[in-house]
Design a protein around this motif. Structure first.
Motif, mmCIF file in Angstrom:
data_model
loop_
_atom_site.group_PDB
_atom_site.id
_atom_site.type_symbol
_atom_site.label_atom_id
_atom_site.label_comp_id
_atom_site.label_asym_id
_atom_site.label_seq_id
_atom_site.Cartn_x
_atom_site.Cartn_y
_atom_site.Cartn_z
ATOM 1 N N TYR A 188 0.868 -1.177 0.000
ATOM 2 C CA TYR A 188 0.000 0.000 0.000
ATOM 3 C C TYR A 188 0.901 1.222 0.000
ATOM 4 C CZ TYR A 188 -3.967 -2.974 1.308
ATOM 5 O OH TYR A 188 -4.950 -3.926 1.330
ATOM 6 N N GLU A 189 0.686 2.117 -0.942
ATOM 7 C CA GLU A 189 1.577 3.273 -0.980
ATOM 8 C C GLU A 189 0.861 4.516 -1.481
ATOM 9 O OE1 GLU A 189 4.749 1.799 -3.432
ATOM 10 O OE2 GLU A 189 3.518 1.787 -5.217
ATOM 11 N N ASP A 190 1.475 5.643 -1.132
ATOM 12 C CA ASP A 190 0.974 6.953 -1.542
ATOM 13 C C ASP A 190 2.089 7.557 -2.390
ATOM 14 O OD1 ASP A 190 -0.787 9.617 -0.073
ATOM 15 O OD2 ASP A 190 0.983 9.928 -1.306
ATOM 16 N N PHE A 191 1.741 8.153 -3.519
ATOM 17 C CA PHE A 191 2.778 8.635 -4.435
ATOM 18 C C PHE A 191 3.639 9.752 -3.846
ATOM 19 C CE2 PHE A 191 0.063 6.555 -7.647
ATOM 20 C CZ PHE A 191 1.046 5.816 -8.294
ATOM 21 N N LEU A 192 3.154 10.371 -2.764
ATOM 22 C CA LEU A 192 3.915 11.468 -2.167
ATOM 23 C C LEU A 192 4.692 11.026 -0.923
ATOM 24 C CD1 LEU A 192 4.542 14.487 -2.334
ATOM 25 C CD2 LEU A 192 2.456 14.958 -1.061
ATOM 26 N N CYS A 193 4.383 9.846 -0.395
ATOM 27 C CA CYS A 193 4.959 9.448 0.891
ATOM 28 C C CYS A 193 6.446 9.120 0.734
ATOM 29 C CB CYS A 193 4.129 8.313 1.489
ATOM 30 S SG CYS A 193 4.962 6.804 1.932
ATOM 31 N N PRO A 194 7.299 9.814 1.507
ATOM 32 C CA PRO A 194 8.744 9.669 1.325
ATOM 33 C C PRO A 194 9.255 8.264 1.627
ATOM 34 C CG PRO A 194 8.242 11.121 3.188
ATOM 35 C CD PRO A 194 6.955 10.820 2.523
ATOM 36 N N LEU A 195 8.667 7.592 2.615
ATOM 37 C CA LEU A 195 9.128 6.239 2.924
ATOM 38 C C LEU A 195 8.754 5.266 1.807
ATOM 39 C CD1 LEU A 195 8.357 6.033 6.761
ATOM 40 C CD2 LEU A 195 10.551 6.434 5.657
ATOM 41 N N CYS A 196 7.584 5.536 1.145
ATOM 42 C CA CYS A 196 7.225 4.720 -0.024
ATOM 43 C C CYS A 196 8.269 4.928 -1.119
ATOM 44 C CB CYS A 196 5.847 5.116 -0.557
ATOM 45 S SG CYS A 196 4.550 5.081 0.690
ATOM 46 N N GLY A 197 8.696 6.184 -1.267
ATOM 47 C CA GLY A 197 9.719 6.491 -2.256
ATOM 48 C C GLY A 197 11.001 5.742 -1.967
ATOM 49 N N ILE A 198 11.370 5.664 -0.671
ATOM 50 C CA ILE A 198 12.589 4.946 -0.289
ATOM 51 C C ILE A 198 12.462 3.464 -0.629
ATOM 52 C CG2 ILE A 198 13.870 4.122 1.726
ATOM 53 C CD1 ILE A 198 13.518 6.964 2.895
#
Lengths: 249, 179
Positions: free
Chosen positions: A90-100
């Protein structure tokens, strides 16, 4: 004289002995009280620890995953359903940890999925809408691209958005033109996606995907499930991502 | 006077602990991510510490506010705050931009670095108050006074330490005479 003196001494000794006994009793009583208080404190902290573990949202997420109620119509899957492992992110395109997580493990997980080692399922959602419209705009664009150009292009679009992820603290976020440009870069036909991206054509699906994630117990992103269990093992999210790759290799 | 000041320090530090623990209790997963954001503890420690901190803070706060095991609680308070100061300093030195998670809401926050000096100052202030409570050893309106009361002999020191009068035979005689 000597008789009275010895009498006084005797009395004093008796008194001292009684006092010493009282002191011992009291010391003993205070020690027992102290032990009892420490035991109560330890029980409270220990009980709180156990209640906290029972209340962890991970439990609700795992239950929802096990019961099958969490399966999403708004997802993107890579790899065979028969693969020995399954990963849900589950991810949000803005969430920095998702980006990591994406930047650390995205390519390797995709390769493993294509090699049949794991079925990788993305369930994008909106968490950070309080920071601006980007989360919802990006997810809308994702659904538009997926609809118009298919899963493969949508996956490439998803990867491009995370590779070039805007910072949470920006005051102006990338606009529709930027999203269209990324979609075209990913392989979509501009004529097929521009209108949908500009008009938030899939806003209902954005809301539905987010609602479904909430119903599955997900309260934050990234939430990663490995074979139905919440996976968050690591000192940092880089390490979580590396451990995730190692677990399915 | 000192004992009243110690009471104030107890209530302030205890109140902060109580609040910090209570706001974190409803969301254990967020507590875990706050701990992980410091990038200090090995992966296997992150979850247990995330579960442990909120109830520990609540109980520590209660102990200080009520005055139970006051000295021990104040020592633990100072040590735990010291660990938090170390954690924030570490995050600062590593260039991590994280919310301290002190009162919930941990994790990445791009504007966090500006908060670090103030957060450290606040914690140092709380450490000073904790140390003061330890130094004074006793304060007004503490449950310790009830729990560890000296019933058998009077007078006793209010801090519960046992300074019992050493009775000499002469004093004893004196007391007898007075009776």
């Amino acid at each position: 004289m000597s008789v009275s003196r010895s009498k006084a001494q005797e009395r004093a000794e008796r008194h001292a002995a009684a006092q010493a006994a009282a002191r011992r009793r009291e010391r003993r009583r205070n020690l027992l009280t102290g032990l009892a208080v420490v035991a109560v404190i330890a029980a409270l902290v220990g009980g709180g620890f156990l209640i906290n573990r029972a209340n962890d949202s991970a439990g609700a997420i795992e239950d929802a995953a096990a019961s099958g109620t969490a399966s999403s119509d708004h997802s993107l899957a890579v790899g065979s359903a028969d693969a020995p492992h399954s990963i849900v992110i589950y991810e949000d395109f803005l969430c920095p940890l998702c980006g990591i997580v994406e930047q650390t493990a995205g390519e390797r997980l995709t390769a493993l999925a294509e090699a049949g080692k794991v079925r990788l399922e993305y369930r994008p959602m909106v968490v950070l809408d309080r920071l601006g419209p980007y989360s919802a705009d990006a997810l809308n664009a994702f659904f538009v691209v997926q609809d118009a150009a298919g899963d493969e292009v949508a996956k490439a679009f998803h990867d491009l958005l995370f590779a070039d992820q805007p910072s949470e603290s920006q005051t102006t976020f990338p606009d529709a033109d930027w999203l269209v440009q990324k979609a075209v870069e990913a392989g979509a036909d501009e004529d097929e996606v521009r209108a949908g991206i500009e008009d938030d054509a899939r806003a209902d699906d954005v809301a539905a995907a987010t609602k479904a994630a909430g119903a599955a117990g997900v309260t934050g992103t990234p939430t990663i499930l490995l074979d139905g269990q919440v996976f968050r093992d690591g000192r940092t999210y880089e390490e979580v991502a590396d451990n995730l790759v190692a677990a399915v290799q | 006077m000192k004992q009243w000041l110690a009471l104030v320090a107890r209530l302030v530090v205890g109140g902060v602990w109580l609040y910090a623990g209570l706001v974190k209790l409803p969301d254990p997963a967020a507590s875990i991510e706050s701990v992980r954001a410091y990038e200090l503890l090995p992966g296997a420690w992150v979850e247990p510490v995330g579960y442990l901190l909120p109830p520990l803070e609540v109980v520590l706060g209660l102990a200080l506010v009520l005055g139970v095991m006051t000295r021990g609680a104040a020592v633990l308070s100072a040590l735990l705050l010291g660990a938090f100061v170390f954690g924030i300093s570490w995050a600062w030195s590593q260039g991590l931009e994280i919310d301290c998670g002190c009162f919930g809401d941990g994790g990445p926050n791009p504007d966090a670095a500006a908060e670090y000096p103030w957060e450290i100052a606040r914690d140092v202030g709380l450490i000073a108050m904790s140390v003061f409570v330890v130094a004074v050893g006793s304060s007004r309106l503490a449950l310790d006074g009830v729990l560890f009361r000296h019933r058998a002999l009077e007078p006793t020191d209010i801090d519960g330490s046992e300074h019992l009068p050493e009775l000499t035979p002469d004093q004893d005689d004196q007391q007898e005479i007075e009776r």
